[in-house]
Design a protein around this motif. Sequence first.
Motif, short mmCIF file in Angstrom:
data_model
loop_
_atom_site.label_atom_id
_atom_site.label_comp_id
_atom_site.label_asym_id
_atom_site.label_seq_id
_atom_site.Cartn_x
_atom_site.Cartn_y
_atom_site.Cartn_z
N TRP A 177 0.83 -1.11 0.07
CA TRP A 177 0.19 -0.12 -0.10
C TRP A 177 0.90 1.34 -0.05
O TRP A 177 1.91 1.39 0.72
CB TRP A 177 -0.79 0.12 1.18
CG TRP A 177 -2.09 -1.16 1.13
CD1 TRP A 177 -2.17 -2.02 0.56
CD2 TRP A 177 -3.11 -1.20 2.13
NE1 TRP A 177 -2.99 -2.76 0.58
CE2 TRP A 177 -3.86 -2.33 1.70
CE3 TRP A 177 -3.63 -0.44 3.20
CZ2 TRP A 177 -5.14 -2.47 2.55
CZ3 TRP A 177 -4.89 -0.64 3.91
CH2 TRP A 177 -5.57 -1.84 3.41
N HIS A 178 0.59 2.22 -0.90
CA HIS A 178 1.19 3.45 -0.80
C HIS A 178 1.01 4.35 0.53
O HIS A 178 -0.29 4.10 0.90
CB HIS A 178 0.68 4.35 -1.83
CG HIS A 178 1.63 5.48 -2.40
ND1 HIS A 178 1.54 6.52 -1.44
CD2 HIS A 178 2.57 5.78 -3.21
CE1 HIS A 178 2.59 7.33 -1.89
NE2 HIS A 178 2.87 7.05 -2.83
N PRO A 179 1.92 4.82 0.80
CA PRO A 179 1.78 5.60 2.38
C PRO A 179 0.67 6.68 2.45
O PRO A 179 -0.16 6.67 3.34
CB PRO A 179 3.11 6.27 2.73
CG PRO A 179 4.11 5.49 1.91
CD PRO A 179 3.33 4.86 0.45
N PHE A 180 0.35 7.52 1.31
CA PHE A 180 -0.68 8.38 1.24
C PHE A 180 -1.85 7.59 1.00
O PHE A 180 -3.11 8.36 1.47
CB PHE A 180 -0.37 9.13 0.06
CG PHE A 180 0.96 10.01 0.11
CD1 PHE A 180 1.65 10.23 1.43
CD2 PHE A 180 1.52 10.75 -0.95
CE1 PHE A 180 2.85 10.75 1.53
CE2 PHE A 180 2.80 11.14 -0.98
CZ PHE A 180 3.24 11.50 0.36
N ILE A 181 -2.01 6.42 0.40
CA ILE A 181 -3.52 5.82 0.24
C ILE A 181 -3.64 5.30 1.72
O ILE A 181 -4.82 5.30 2.21
CB ILE A 181 -3.31 4.41 -0.55
CG1 ILE A 181 -3.18 4.91 -2.15
CG2 ILE A 181 -4.62 3.81 -0.44
CD1 ILE A 181 -4.32 5.91 -2.58
N THR A 182 -2.63 4.86 2.41
CA THR A 182 -3.01 4.32 3.93
C THR A 182 -3.37 5.66 4.79
O THR A 182 -4.28 5.51 5.76
CB THR A 182 -1.70 3.72 4.53
OG1 THR A 182 -1.26 2.67 3.59
CG2 THR A 182 -2.00 3.33 5.95
N ALA A 183 -2.80 6.76 4.45
CA ALA A 183 -3.13 7.95 5.37
C ALA A 183 -4.39 8.48 4.88
O ALA A 183 -5.25 8.75 6.08
CB ALA A 183 -2.18 8.90 4.93
N ALA A 184 -4.82 8.35 3.66
CA ALA A 184 -6.13 8.50 3.50
C ALA A 184 -7.33 7.91 4.15
O ALA A 184 -8.64 8.48 4.62
CB ALA A 184 -6.59 8.66 1.99
#
Length: 356
Positions: free
Chosen positions: A194-201
Motif C-alpha cells: 500500500w502507498h503511504p498516502f493511500i494508507t493515510a487517506a
Amino acid sequence: MILTGLLVGIAFGFVLQRGRFCVTNAFRQVWVAKSTTWMTAFLLVIAIQAVGVTTLIQLGVIHLSWKPLPWLGVIVGGLLFGVSIVLAGGCATGTWFRSGEGLVGSWIALVFYAVGAAAMKYGALVGVNNSVRSFKAPVTTIPALGISPWIPTIVLAVVVGILVWRQLRQPARKVATLAPEKTGIAHLLFEAKWHPFITAALISVIAIITYPLSEATGRHAGLGITTPTGNLLEWAVTGHASYIDWGVLLVVGILVGSYIAAKASGEFRIRVPDAAQVVRSIAGGLGMGIGASWAGGCTIGNAMVETAQFSFQGWISFLFMFLGVGLGTKVFVIGFTGRTSPLGTLSSTTVAEGVS
C-alpha cells in the motif's frame, strides 16, 4: 452503538497492519535517513481529518470541549513518550497492531503501557500525575483565540498538499517484488504494498467517522489509545463494567483487525525477543504510559487527533514527541551514533523493517 467502537477498531487495525503505518518509524526515519515520506503521510492524516472535524463542528454534528493547556505535562510527557516508543519499538497504536502480528516484545510493552497508564490515572501515581499536570496556561485551541477554524484548516491543507505534491514528484524507488499469488481484491487487500498516502487517506476517513460514532455513546472525542488501554486493565483487575466503553472496544478491535490482516497476508508469526529487548519493552511500555498520561495523549490522541482540532496541547506534544524520538534514536539505535547503548542495540531487522 457501543459495538461500533469494535468495528472501527477492527478497520483501524487492519489498515495499520496492511499499510505498515508506524508513527515511530515516521518520526525516526526523519532523524535516521532524512526521509520525510512517512512524516508527510502522517501530516496528511492530520490535514484531511482537520477538514472533516471542522466541518462536523460547524454543522453542529459533534461537540468538543478543551481544558487549559497543562504545559509542563505536555512538554515533559511528550519528550518521555517519544524516547519510550523508541525503546518499546512502537507507539500506542504500533504496539497494539504489532501485538496482533505475534510480536511478543509488543505484548510485553503493551502490558506495561497499560500498567503505567492505569497507575497514573487511577492508581498509586495519581498524585504525581495531577501535580505534573497542575501547571497550566489559559489557552486551549487556535479557534478559541477568535480565529475562524477554517483559516488554520485551509493553511494546513495547502501546506500539506504542497508536501504531498513534492513527494509524488520524486522518482519512485524500484523495489524487487515477488510474483503475485493472489488476484483481484484479495491481491489488493492482502498482498499488494500500500502507498503511504493511500494508507493515510484511509486512516483519515476512520478518524473522522470516529467522532460522531463515539459521540453517540456519550464519548465526545476522536481516536484515543492511552485512556482506553488503562481502562481495559482496570476492568480486567476490578471487573467493573463501567470501564468498558467505546474507546476500550476500539483498542481491542485494533488487535483483532491487525490479526486478521496479518493472518490473511501470511505475516503473522510468533516472534520471541531476546533478554535485552524484553528489558527495553518493559521500560518503554512504562515510559509510554507515564508520558502519555502527563501529556494528555499519545501520538494518536495528541499528535494526530488534537492537532486536527488545532489545540495547543496537540501541536506542542507533537513537537516534543518528535524531539523525544530523535533523542531516543540517537541514544538507543545503533548506526546513528555508532555506539551501543547500555541496554543493548536494536536489531538491524528492527530498524530496517521500521518496527512500530
